[in-house]
Design an enzyme around this catalytic site. Structure first.
Site, PDB file in Angstrom:
ATOM      1  N   HIS A   1      34.150  34.988  36.226  1.00 62.38           N
ATOM      2  CA  HIS A   1      35.828  35.570  36.417  1.00 62.38           C
ATOM      3  C   HIS A   1      35.461  36.944  36.309  1.00 62.38           C
ATOM      4  O   HIS A   1      34.756  37.380  35.590  1.00 62.38           O
ATOM      5  CB  HIS A   1      36.707  34.367  35.437  1.00 62.38           C
TER       6      HIS A   1
ATOM      7  N   CYS B   1      38.382  35.625  42.233  1.00 66.85           N
ATOM      8  CA  CYS B   1      38.719  36.500  41.388  1.00 66.85           C
ATOM      9  C   CYS B   1      37.452  38.114  41.748  1.00 66.85           C
ATOM     10  O   CYS B   1      38.053  39.299  41.215  1.00 66.85           O
ATOM     11  CB  CYS B   1      38.324  36.667  40.355  1.00 66.85           C
TER      12      CYS B   1
ATOM     13  N   ASP C   1      44.803  41.333  34.752  1.00 69.27           N
ATOM     14  CA  ASP C   1      43.385  40.373  35.537  1.00 69.27           C
ATOM     15  C   ASP C   1      44.603  39.741  37.106  1.00 69.27           C
ATOM     16  O   ASP C   1      45.135  39.045  36.720  1.00 69.27           O
ATOM     17  CB  ASP C   1      43.624  39.399  34.499  1.00 69.27           C
TER      18      ASP C   1
END
Length: 658
Positions: free
Chosen positions: A455, A411, A471
């Site tokens: 994250h 991430c 995302d």
């Protein structure tokens, strides 16, 4: 007054003492970071082995102490705090056996060992540290009892079962007073002054992000948050726990400028549905408070920072609970000030030329359609990129290398590269860190968010909509984000496979119950303690009076139980006192001031028939009490024989011919 001769420490008692010290040290070692606890454990074992045959030279002990001090300070990066102080305490305790040769040395070692469980509670107040700390304290009391028996030389050391029973009785005597202090002693509503923060911050969210920073965080399955919803819970795909928003990029590190803390916070326009929940946050010693996107109000003790994230007024150094309400935003800052626009488009010069060229080409092909650029980037990620926490390291032009060479990462890589790509295309963007997803524990009907759920994602600013969450990692590995596959369940990757998940559920539910019952017992709950009895609130004066009454009752209980259970520990003395009571029934009892020899002479004058046996017993008793002897098997046999003879001697009244 003559100085008492030191009593040497025999091998069995030394082993008992070392075992008690190890049990006291164990919870502290398990709580400290492994980089600190591992050298201490190894050093302690070596010290015990080297000093088994005798004390180490003073110069060598001094060198070892200085070496340990240097290692501990180096491992803690020369930062002073609870971690460093507790590690130094543990290290000094590991060195202590190097000078332990006599009973007084062992008693000092045990007394010093009892500080280790208390040091543990400065770092972790969970049920496991408490259980191990109690075990260490019981072992220490048992060892002190054995040392006292060895030092007096009046009796052979007791069996383990008898020693533990005696220690358990002592604990039971003091337990009512301890419970009264826990429940009724007035608690402070704020943390204690003077307790230093931890030098090594525990796992948690940071306001900085660089490639590789999260490698220790993502494999960490320890709890970060526990969430209980009042009503329906959102779907996992909506569980984004918002943390620090990062704006500035220097070519490698994303950060949040300090001056943004005082900037005004424009509130978003909330939509539907609304989610009400209680957030239980594990200690991190940081101030970032993750909340479900987006929180509608800042609870007491917190404030909003720029980017609509919550920050606490005090470090989260202990377990805390927060009541919050969140809702998905309809519009989120649909107008940008020139200052915010500059920050949201900032890029360092002379970095990532291939990324900038690609973004300009996409911008030219998409025209004014910002959403088309976003979709094109996500499609590229979905087709040609892979998710892995074993991504190769990146160099100076990190985004270029990730997008055009490795195309593998997690991430941090995806969020950072996506924001750089958007900014290069003229689209305002920023990085958001936090947690995503969660695991529902069916035992307590609550959600567990672990550190491995940490994250990073992106937000882009689109006209008439404001900030919109994007995302990019979810485009590549959605199962990693939302925990929707069975093998992401806690415990499923261990030796027992999915069969370990129920054990994990039970263990975490028990930890949550402990948090609620013990760690969550704060000043507010204490003031509502007597609500079931119709007393709505107890002020400080009432609490003090109630505690004083309970403490007085507990002290009376302790005094009664102690007086009732007073018993001579030496079996020889107990048998001798029984003998005296038998003679007292004949009118020949020994006076408190009368030596044994004078008593025998007085009995011989009145009852010559009793004199020979009593004189022989008296002579053996005096020899036992006052002659020097070496503790061991021979002394134990002599003790048992004397006790048998004292029990067997029963003087008869005058005229009794039996």
């Amino acid at each position: 007054m003559a100085e008492r001769t030191p009593v040497p420490l025999d091998a069995p008692t030394r082993r008992w003492t070392l075992a008690a010290g190890a049990l006291c040290l164990l919870p502290l070692l398990l709580t400290l970071p492994p980089t600190l606890s591992a050298p201490i454990a190894v050093g302690g074992v070596l010290i015990v082995a080297l000093s088994a045959r005798g004390p180490m030279p003073a110069a060598l002990r001094a060198l070892l102490a200085l070496a340990v001090l240097g290692v501990m300070l180096a491992q803690s990066r020369f930062q002073l705090g609870r971690d460093t102080g507790s590690a130094l305490l543990a290290a000094m305790l590991a060195l202590k056996p190097a000078e332990m040769t006599q009973v007084r040395d062992a008693r000092s070692f045990i007394g010093f060992s009892l500080f280790a469980p208390f040091g543990t509670f400065l770092l972790d107040q969970g049920p496991l540290p408490l259980a191990l700390g109690l075990l260490g304290a019981l072992a220490a009391l048992t060892a002190l009892q054995r040392l006292a028996e060895l030092e007096t030389g009046d009796a052979a050391p007791r069996a383990l079962a008898r020693s533990l029973a005696q220690v358990g009785r002592l604990v039971a005597i003091g337990l009512p007073l301890a419970l009264a202090a826990f429940w009724l002693f007035p608690r402070l509503a704020a943390p204690m002054w003077g307790v230093p923060e931890r030098a090594l911050a525990r796992t948690g969210l940071s306001d900085r992000m660089s490639p590789g920073d999260w490698l220790d965080l993502l494999p960490d399955d320890t709890p970060a948050l526990r969430v209980r919803f009042f009503g329906a819970a959102p779907p996992q795909s909506a569980m984004y726990w918002r943390g620090p928003v990062l704006w500035h990029y220097d070519g490698r590190t994303w950060s949040r400028p300090d001056w943004l803390a005082a900037a005004p916070v424009p509130p978003p326009q909330p939509g539907r549905p609304r989610w009400r929940y209680e957030l239980e946050v594990e200690p991190t010693d940081r101030r970032e408070l993750p909340a479900l996107e987006v929180p509608l109000a800042a609870p007491a003790g917190t404030r909003f920072t720029f980017g609509h994230t919550l920050s606490t007024l005090r470090p989260l150094s202990g377990l805390t609970r927060w009541r919050l309400e969140s809702a998905p935003p309809v519009r989120f800052e649909d107008k940008l000030t020139p200052m915010v626009l500059r920050m949201a488009l900032q890029l360092p010069p002379d970095y990532n030329p291939r990324t900038l060229a690609l973004a300009r080409r996409w911008r030219a092909e998409a025209g004014d359609d910002d959403a088309a650029v976003v979709r094109r980037a996500l499609g590229w990620f979905r087709r040609e990129f892979a998710y892995s926490i074993s991504a190769p390291p990146l160099g100076r032009n990190a985004v270029d290398e990730f997008l055009f060479d490795t195309r593998t990462g997690y991430c941090e890589h995806y969020a950072g590269a996506f924001v750089v790509l958007m900014r290069a295309a003229g689209i305002p963007a920023r990085v958001v860190t936090g947690y995503a997803g969660g695991y529902r524990n069916p035992l307590g009907d609550y959600w567990l968010v672990r550190n491995s759920d940490a994250h990073a994602w992106a937000e882009v600013w689109l006209p008439r909509r404001g900030w919109v969450r994007v995302d990019p990692t979810a485009a590549v590995a959605p199962e990693r984000i939302y925990d929707t596959i069975d093998d992401r369940a806690p415990g499923a990757e261990g030796l027992l496979g999915a069969g370990a998940t129920p054990l994990f559920n039970l263990g975490d539910w028990a930890r949550r119950a402990w948090n609620d019952f013990v760690l969550g017992y704060d000043a507010q709950r204490q003031q509502r303690l007597l609500r079931p009895f119709g007393i709505e609130r107890l002020d400080s004066g009432a609490l003090i009076a109630l505690f004083a009454a309970a403490a007085a009752l507990a002290l009376l209980w302790m005094a009664w139980l102690s007086a009732r259970g007073v018993r001579e520990p030496d079996p020889v003395l107990r048998a001798w006192h029984r003998l005296e009571r038998r003679y007292r029934r004949l009118g020949l009892g020994r006076e408190p001031h009368e030596p044994a020899g004078d008593w025998v002479a007085r009995v011989a004058a009145q009852r010559p028939d009793l004199a020979p046996a009593l004189e022989a017993l008296s002579r053996r008793f005096v020899h036992w009490r006052y002659a020097a002897r070496t503790p061991g098997p021979a002394a134990a046999r002599e003790q048992r024989e004397l006790v048998r003879l004292l029990h067997a001697h029963r003087p008869r009244p005058t005229g009794d011919r039996r």
